[in-house]
Design a protein around this motif. Structure first.
Motif, PDB file in Angstrom:
ATOM      1  N   ALA A  73       0.830  -1.211   0.000  1.00  0.00           N
ATOM      2  CA  ALA A  73       0.000   0.000   0.000  1.00  0.00           C
ATOM      3  C   ALA A  73       0.863   1.260   0.000  1.00  0.00           C
ATOM      4  CB  ALA A  73      -0.927  -0.004   1.212  1.00  0.00           C
ATOM      5  N   PHE A  74       1.905   1.282   0.816  1.00  0.00           N
ATOM      6  CA  PHE A  74       2.793   2.445   0.851  1.00  0.00           C
ATOM      7  C   PHE A  74       3.486   2.653  -0.493  1.00  0.00           C
ATOM      8  CE2 PHE A  74       3.270   2.005   5.673  1.00  0.00           C
ATOM      9  CZ  PHE A  74       2.320   2.986   5.906  1.00  0.00           C
ATOM     10  N   ILE A  77       0.959   4.141  -2.936  1.00  0.00           N
ATOM     11  CA  ILE A  77       0.669   5.549  -2.639  1.00  0.00           C
ATOM     12  C   ILE A  77       1.865   6.428  -3.003  1.00  0.00           C
ATOM     13  CG2 ILE A  77       0.215   7.175  -0.754  1.00  0.00           C
ATOM     14  CD1 ILE A  77      -1.649   4.991   0.407  1.00  0.00           C
ATOM     15  N   GLY A 172      -3.600   5.632  -6.154  1.00  0.00           N
ATOM     16  CA  GLY A 172      -3.888   6.102  -4.802  1.00  0.00           C
ATOM     17  C   GLY A 172      -5.058   5.355  -4.176  1.00  0.00           C
ATOM     18  N   ILE A 173      -6.104   5.147  -4.953  1.00  0.00           N
ATOM     19  CA  ILE A 173      -7.264   4.389  -4.463  1.00  0.00           C
ATOM     20  C   ILE A 173      -6.865   2.948  -4.156  1.00  0.00           C
ATOM     21  CG2 ILE A 173      -9.544   3.464  -5.111  1.00  0.00           C
ATOM     22  CD1 ILE A 173      -9.575   6.417  -4.400  1.00  0.00           C
ATOM     23  N   GLY A 175      -3.894   1.808  -3.393  1.00  0.00           N
ATOM     24  CA  GLY A 175      -3.051   1.816  -2.201  1.00  0.00           C
ATOM     25  C   GLY A 175      -3.866   2.009  -0.933  1.00  0.00           C
ATOM     26  N   ALA A 176      -4.861   2.896  -0.976  1.00  0.00           N
ATOM     27  CA  ALA A 176      -5.704   3.129   0.203  1.00  0.00           C
ATOM     28  C   ALA A 176      -6.530   1.887   0.550  1.00  0.00           C
ATOM     29  CB  ALA A 176      -6.616   4.325  -0.042  1.00  0.00           C
ATOM     30  N   VAL A 177      -7.093   1.245  -0.455  1.00  0.00           N
ATOM     31  CA  VAL A 177      -7.905   0.044  -0.198  1.00  0.00           C
ATOM     32  C   VAL A 177      -7.039  -1.085   0.351  1.00  0.00           C
ATOM     33  CG1 VAL A 177      -9.256  -1.777  -1.343  1.00  0.00           C
ATOM     34  CG2 VAL A 177      -9.718   0.620  -1.840  1.00  0.00           C
ATOM     35  N   GLY A 179      -4.181  -0.764   1.931  1.00  0.00           N
ATOM     36  CA  GLY A 179      -3.756  -0.371   3.274  1.00  0.00           C
ATOM     37  C   GLY A 179      -4.854  -0.537   4.311  1.00  0.00           C
ATOM     38  N   LEU A 180      -6.059  -0.137   3.959  1.00  0.00           N
ATOM     39  CA  LEU A 180      -7.181  -0.313   4.886  1.00  0.00           C
ATOM     40  C   LEU A 180      -7.492  -1.785   5.104  1.00  0.00           C
ATOM     41  CD1 LEU A 180      -9.546   2.558   3.724  1.00  0.00           C
ATOM     42  CD2 LEU A 180      -8.304   2.403   5.900  1.00  0.00           C
ATOM     43  N   ASN A 181      -7.367  -2.569   4.044  1.00  0.00           N
ATOM     44  CA  ASN A 181      -7.597  -4.002   4.181  1.00  0.00           C
ATOM     45  C   ASN A 181      -6.534  -4.650   5.066  1.00  0.00           C
ATOM     46  OD1 ASN A 181      -8.990  -6.458   3.561  1.00  0.00           O
ATOM     47  ND2 ASN A 181      -7.251  -6.979   2.253  1.00  0.00           N
ATOM     48  N   ARG A 183      -5.013  -3.205   7.466  1.00  0.00           N
ATOM     49  CA  ARG A 183      -5.250  -2.734   8.839  1.00  0.00           C
ATOM     50  C   ARG A 183      -6.502  -3.351   9.442  1.00  0.00           C
ATOM     51  NH1 ARG A 183      -5.358  -2.100  13.489  1.00  0.00           N
ATOM     52  NH2 ARG A 183      -5.517  -0.134  14.605  1.00  0.00           N
TER      53      ARG A 183
END
Length: 187
Positions: A73-74, A77, A172-173, A175-177, A179-181, A183
């Motif tokens: 994810a990082f 992003i 970006g989307i 990476g955010a998804v 990363g949230l997954n 976490r």
């Protein structure tokens, strides 16, 4: 096979209009598309793709699964930020004829471009990172050859800024998804 195809397609599309492609195109236009420039560009593309794939797979191996997902994810992003950053290449007054200097500039630019971050992320994600490496290498070489063959003037006429912004948003989307997954484990 999934990592190979994803790396092949994404790396090529993300590299369109990138700093390294614009630098190769600028030098190619200034030096009448000489072959040693193409060889240096291809060698740098292969080396940087290999380094990023190795780094991604090695770091993912030593991390727990969820931490490795966060690493992916990082990387995505960071690639999105680089894609969104405007590409400004100064016109050359007198181009260098030193292939060592051109190679050093290309390696420096390629190690921080979005296409290499995508290779890093895909190698960290893949079960067999060699497939991500092969796809990334082929696409990186294709992007360098395209920049070399088209030249700076032709690339400037294309709507590459818009394409890069669309891919920045998508990266970006993603990476955010991811990363949230990593976490919250919702997917």
């Amino acid at each position: 096979m999934d990592a190979f195809l994803l790396a092949l397609i994404l790396t090529f599309l993300i590299a369109l209009g990138g700093r390294e492609q614009m630098i190769i195109a600028q030098f190619s236009s200034a030096t009448d598309r000489n072959v040693p420039l193409l060889i240096i560009g291809v060698a740098c593309a292969i080396a940087t793709a290999a380094v990023m794939a190795y780094a991604g797979s090695t770091m993912a191996e030593i991390l727990p699964r969820r931490a490795a997902e966060m690493l992916v994810a990082f990387a995505l992003i960071a690639g999105a930020v680089e894609l969104a950053w405007p590409v400004k290449i100064k016109p050359m007054k007198e181009p260098t004829r030193s292939y060592v200097a051109i190679g050093a500039v290309l390696i420096f630019r390629q190690m921080q471009d979005a296409a290499r971050f995508a290779i890093f992320a895909l190698a960290a994600w893949a079960v067999f990172p060699t497939t991500a490496l092969l796809g990334g290498v082929i696409a990186s070489v294709a992007a360098v050859v395209l920049g070399w063959s088209l030249g700076a003037e032709t690339l400037r006429k294309m709507p590459l800024r818009t394409i890069r912004l669309v891919f920045a948003f998508c990266m970006g989307i993603a990476g955010a998804v991811i990363g949230l997954n990593a976490r919250f484990q919702f997917l």
